[in-house]
Design a protein around this motif. Structure first.
Motif, PDB file in Angstrom:
ATOM      1  N   GLU A   1       0.859  -1.177   0.000  1.00 46.31           N
ATOM      2  CA  GLU A   1       0.000   0.000   0.000  1.00 46.31           C
ATOM      3  C   GLU A   1       0.899   1.232   0.000  1.00 46.31           C
ATOM      4  OE1 GLU A   1      -2.956   0.057   3.060  1.00 46.31           O
ATOM      5  OE2 GLU A   1      -3.820   1.925   2.299  1.00 46.31           O
ATOM      6  N   ALA A   2       0.632   2.123  -0.913  1.00 45.65           N
ATOM      7  CA  ALA A   2       1.487   3.311  -1.027  1.00 45.65           C
ATOM      8  C   ALA A   2       0.614   4.501  -1.400  1.00 45.65           C
ATOM      9  CB  ALA A   2       2.553   3.089  -2.088  1.00 45.65           C
ATOM     10  N   GLU A   3       1.145   5.697  -1.195  1.00 46.12           N
ATOM     11  CA  GLU A   3       0.416   6.893  -1.611  1.00 46.12           C
ATOM     12  C   GLU A   3       1.369   7.795  -2.405  1.00 46.12           C
ATOM     13  OE1 GLU A   3      -1.786   8.785   1.482  1.00 46.12           O
ATOM     14  OE2 GLU A   3      -2.846  10.095   0.085  1.00 46.12           O
ATOM     15  N   PRO A   4       1.692   7.362  -3.616  1.00 49.71           N
ATOM     16  CA  PRO A   4       2.667   8.128  -4.405  1.00 49.71           C
ATOM     17  C   PRO A   4       2.046   9.351  -5.060  1.00 49.71           C
ATOM     18  CG  PRO A   4       1.904   6.256  -5.676  1.00 49.71           C
ATOM     19  CD  PRO A   4       1.210   6.166  -4.347  1.00 49.71           C
ATOM     20  N   LEU A   5       2.919  10.273  -5.456  1.00 46.74           N
ATOM     21  CA  LEU A   5       2.473  11.354  -6.328  1.00 46.74           C
ATOM     22  C   LEU A   5       2.271  10.747  -7.719  1.00 46.74           C
ATOM     23  CD1 LEU A   5       1.963  14.438  -6.459  1.00 46.74           C
ATOM     24  CD2 LEU A   5       4.279  14.671  -7.358  1.00 46.74           C
ATOM     25  N   CYS A   6       1.113  11.000  -8.309  1.00 43.86           N
ATOM     26  CA  CYS A   6       0.769  10.377  -9.595  1.00 43.86           C
ATOM     27  C   CYS A   6       0.693  11.430 -10.695  1.00 43.86           C
ATOM     28  CB  CYS A   6      -0.592   9.689  -9.498  1.00 43.86           C
ATOM     29  SG  CYS A   6      -0.642   8.401  -8.243  1.00 43.86           S
TER      30      CYS A   6
END
Ligand code: ACO
Length: 194
Positions: free
Chosen positions: A112-117
């Motif tokens: 689970e990650a919250e990258p800049l997209c």
């Protein structure tokens, strides 16, 4: 892309940064002038439509209304101020935003990650391959304090894949089951050797 109003007054800086409040920093004049806000909405909507058309999408993924309801950031590039009666034009835009994603690493494990997209990216047809895309992308990386291999890219086009390969050496994607593409270095936090 030209508009029947002064885009310099609407956007301010050469690269203007617009978030959900639809008020570019650095814009001249009163911050709340209604006509400038309406004109900015027109610029965003027209850019969104042009990008969708260029990518063959059934509907725009970028619009002023969508900007207001998401925590995305738009970087909009304009050209220099026109001389005399000629108006400045808008060259293109890049939209990014953080998203919670499940991403596969090399071993196939879910993370689970919250990258800049990278969510949408467009340079006017007549100005592609002139370095404007890179100018926008560099501005975004600096402003977001981001390394290119830490980004996730939503459904990249062939042109965008070529762009990332050429300018940032991103050529080894880690296979995913969603529409996002991440590259070697995403989990290890460093670029792959080329
Ligand atoms: N064919 C192949 N590669 C291309 C093309 C093309 N027609 N246009 C740009 N590129 C890639 C190439 O690597 C090119 O280098 P080269 O000319 O030496 O081959 C490089 O981009 C050029 O870099 P810039 O001039 O800085 O990029 P540009 O200003 O053209 O912007 C962009 C790149 C935004 C992808 C632009 O080409 C564009 O708007 N394309 C149409 C819309 C699109 O595909 N957007 C991405 C959708 S996916 C998403 O947004 C998540």
């Amino acid at each position: 892309m030209e508009f029947p109003f002064d885009v310099v007054a609407v956007l301010g800086e050469r690269v203007s940064v617009v978030d959900q409040h639809l008020r570019p920093a650095g814009r001249r004049g009163p911050a709340h002038r209604g006509d400038l806000e309406q004109q900015l909405r027109t610029v965003i909507d027209e850019l969104g439509k042009a990008s969708a058309k260029a990518q063959g999408l059934p509907a725009p993924v970028t619009s002023a209304a969508r900007m207001e309801s998401n925590r995305h950031v738009l970087y909009i590039l304009r050209d220099a101020e026109g001389r005399g009666s000629s108006k400045a034009a808008v060259i293109g835009f890049l939209k990014v935003g953080y998203k919670k994603l499940f991403l596969l690493d090399h071993s196939g494990a879910h993370n689970e990650a919250e990258p800049l997209c990278v969510l949408d990216f467009y340079v006017h047809e007549s100005l592609q391959r002139h370095g404007y895309g890179r100018e926008l992308f560099q501005h975004m990386l600096k402003s977001e304090r981001m390394e290119p291999w830490r980004l996730a890219v939503d459904r990249p086009s062939e042109k965008l894949l070529a762009f990332l390969r050429k300018h940032y050496g991103l050529c080894h994607p880690i296979p995913q089951v969603n529409n996002f593409v991440i590259f070697e270095g995403f989990f290890s936090n460093r670029p792959a050797p080329q």
